[in-house]
Design an enzyme around this catalytic site. Structure first.
Site, PDB file in Angstrom:
ATOM      1  N   ASP A   1       7.239  -5.028   9.148  1.00 17.25           N
ATOM      2  CA  ASP A   1       8.486  -5.426   8.504  1.00 17.25           C
ATOM      3  C   ASP A   1       9.601  -5.346   9.545  1.00 17.25           C
ATOM      4  O   ASP A   1       9.382  -4.905  10.672  1.00 17.25           O
ATOM      5  CB  ASP A   1       8.780  -4.574   7.266  1.00 17.25           C
ATOM      6  CG  ASP A   1       8.936  -3.095   7.574  1.00 17.25           C
ATOM      7  OD1 ASP A   1       9.100  -2.743   8.756  1.00 17.25           O
ATOM      8  OD2 ASP A   1       8.890  -2.284   6.646  1.00 17.25           O
TER       9      ASP A   1
ATOM     10  N   GLY B   1      14.783  -4.390   7.658  1.00 16.71           N
ATOM     11  CA  GLY B   1      15.773  -4.779   6.662  1.00 16.71           C
ATOM     12  C   GLY B   1      15.740  -3.923   5.414  1.00 16.71           C
ATOM     13  O   GLY B   1      16.779  -3.649   4.800  1.00 16.71           O
TER      14      GLY B   1
ATOM     15  N   ASP C   1       2.186  -5.247  -0.412  1.00 19.46           N
ATOM     16  CA  ASP C   1       2.121  -3.932   0.227  1.00 19.46           C
ATOM     17  C   ASP C   1       2.857  -2.942  -0.655  1.00 19.46           C
ATOM     18  O   ASP C   1       3.755  -3.323  -1.418  1.00 19.46           O
ATOM     19  CB  ASP C   1       2.774  -3.950   1.611  1.00 19.46           C
ATOM     20  CG  ASP C   1       4.298  -3.830   1.518  1.00 19.46           C
ATOM     21  OD1 ASP C   1       4.830  -2.724   1.683  1.00 19.46           O
ATOM     22  OD2 ASP C   1       4.956  -4.856   1.232  1.00 19.46           O
TER      23      ASP C   1
ATOM     24  N   CYS D   1     -16.256   4.659  -3.321  1.00 20.03           N
ATOM     25  CA  CYS D   1     -15.542   5.240  -2.181  1.00 20.03           C
ATOM     26  C   CYS D   1     -16.195   6.552  -1.746  1.00 20.03           C
ATOM     27  O   CYS D   1     -16.964   7.172  -2.482  1.00 20.03           O
ATOM     28  CB  CYS D   1     -14.064   5.454  -2.508  1.00 20.03           C
ATOM     29  SG  CYS D   1     -13.704   6.931  -3.482  1.00 20.03           S
TER      30      CYS D   1
ATOM     31  N   CYS E   1     -15.564   9.548  -4.196  1.00 16.15           N
ATOM     32  CA  CYS E   1     -16.321   9.519  -5.453  1.00 16.15           C
ATOM     33  C   CYS E   1     -17.816   9.712  -5.227  1.00 16.15           C
ATOM     34  O   CYS E   1     -18.521  10.229  -6.097  1.00 16.15           O
ATOM     35  CB  CYS E   1     -16.058   8.199  -6.181  1.00 16.15           C
ATOM     36  SG  CYS E   1     -14.412   8.096  -6.910  1.00 16.15           S
TER      37      CYS E   1
ATOM     38  N   HIS F   1      -9.654   7.269  -2.036  1.00 17.36           N
ATOM     39  CA  HIS F   1     -10.007   6.691  -3.334  1.00 17.36           C
ATOM     40  C   HIS F   1      -8.986   5.655  -3.788  1.00 17.36           C
ATOM     41  O   HIS F   1      -9.359   4.560  -4.242  1.00 17.36           O
ATOM     42  CB  HIS F   1     -10.122   7.769  -4.416  1.00 17.36           C
ATOM     43  CG  HIS F   1     -10.208   7.176  -5.781  1.00 17.36           C
ATOM     44  ND1 HIS F   1     -11.360   6.609  -6.290  1.00 17.36           N
ATOM     45  CD2 HIS F   1      -9.254   6.990  -6.744  1.00 17.36           C
ATOM     46  CE1 HIS F   1     -11.123   6.107  -7.489  1.00 17.36           C
ATOM     47  NE2 HIS F   1      -9.861   6.327  -7.790  1.00 17.36           N
TER      48      HIS F   1
END
Length: 370
Positions: free
Chosen positions: A92, A95, A265, A305, A308, A334
């Protein structure tokens, strides 16, 4: 030349499945980008990030400008080498810090003067400086410098912010010097649809590799956000990627994909993970709660994941209560995997032509995507 290809779309809404080609490989869209503000996604190695399914990450120009500085990143071989991440990166422009650090800023048409949150030193940032820093960092996608306003904002302030955003976009376009680096313009205007239309028209007229919708998720609420995104996305070129900045609640993502947005995002999955909050398809879990003290369940049944597959809710709760760093790491893993599984399901539904029906069902069930 367009670096974006739409390979499937839903005939019943604006959702589209695409591929964004960058210097460090393709990005499958719709895509969610984990946030690595200071050059790292907090608590995770690049291998762990990749294992969640992320194909692109975000870093922050303002923070990297202050520490360690663009010159340091250049000396070690650029941002990809610095982060040990060989896939696409988006930076980014700084800003957003005009908004988030507003108590520390002074803004005029030329640019912004910050009082550094690190040591209070005065730092000047404008369209040319922000573009030059991003050119030097070497991300695959960089953003124009813009002004994000709070909600609510007076009409006069919104109009000034839009005028500055347009003027700064022209200056960013002129200042951009790095070949192979995609530059995205940003549309501002709060929830004022007329201002959004004006800003979109001018930004599109300048011409960019992609277009972002900024200035949302600042307190306007889901309904205002969706209305604004639906209006604005329809004004942006169909052959360029559309990026909704900083919006990350799952329900907001689903609604925005429905409107034709391709990229997202947000700090929610990582920040919430560090605070013992887990996203699941059955609704949120707060792992500090005593109900989990001796639970042998994984965070979420069916999740593949690392957390888990290897840890119970009871163990993770224990790590948090003992201030062991593994707790935040496991929930960050996760949550990022939850988001990437959501995006993979969205892409599949678009490919199969059933996204609109799937989205309507998901949005009707608060616990499925919220």
């Amino acid at each position: 030349m367009s670096h974006f290809e739409v390979i499937a779309s839903d005939p019943h809404c604006g959702a589209r499945r695409g591929v964004l080609t960058t210097a460090h490989g393709p990005v499958q869209t719709p895509a969610f980008m984990p946030v690595g503000t200071a050059g790292t996604v907090k608590g995770l190695t690049p291998d762990q990030i990749e294992a969640t399914g992320a194909g692109i990450v975000l870093a922050n120009t303002y923070h990297l400008m202050l520490r360690p500085g663009a010159e340091v990143v250049e000396r070690v071989g650029g941002l990809h080498r610095f982060m040990a991440w060989d896939r696409p990166i988006l930076t980014d422009s700084g800003g957003y810090q005009v908004f988030s650090l507003s108590a520390l800023t002074r803004i005029d048409d030329e640019g912004v003067e910050f009082a550094s949150h690190v040591d209070g030193a005065k730092v000047h940032l404008n369209a040319e400086i922000a573009t030059n820093i991003q050119n030097r960092l070497g991300a695959d996608v960089i953003m124009c410098f813009d002004e994000c306003t709070p909600f609510p904002a007076e009409p006069e302030r919104l109009e000034k912010a839009v005028a500055r955003t347009i003027a700064w976009a022209r200056r960013c376009r002129q200042a951009h010097r790095r070949d192979g680096q995609l530059l995205f313009g940003i549309v501002q205007g709060g929830i004022d649809l007329a201002l959004r239309s004006h800003c979109a028209e001018e930004i599109v007229r300048i011409g960019f590799d992609g277009y972002a919708i900024g200035g949302l998720s600042v307190g306007e609420g889901h309904e205002h956000m969706v209305r604004t995104v639906e209006h604005t996305a329809a004004l942006l070129p169909a052959d360029r990627p559309r990026y909704l900045m900083g919006v990350g609640m799952p329900a907001d993502i689903v609604a925005a994909v429905r409107a034709g947005v391709d990229m997202f995002d947000c700090v929610l999955p990582t920040r919430n993970g560090r605070n013992a909050f887990a996203f699941t398809r059955q609704g949120p879990l707060r792992l500090r709660n005593s109900v989990h003290i001796d639970s042998t369940e994984p965070i979420e049944d069916g999740c593949d994941c690392y957390a888990c597959r290897n840890f119970t809710r009871g163990a993770i709760r224990h790590f948090f209560n003992c201030s062991e760093m593994l707790g935040p790491i496991l929930l960050t893993v996760h949550n990022l995997r939850f988001y990437q599984r959501l995006m993979a399901e969205i892409r599949l539904q678009i490919e199969q032509g059933g996204f609109d029906c799937w989205a309507a069902t998901a949005l009707a069930r608060d616990d499925s995507v919220r």
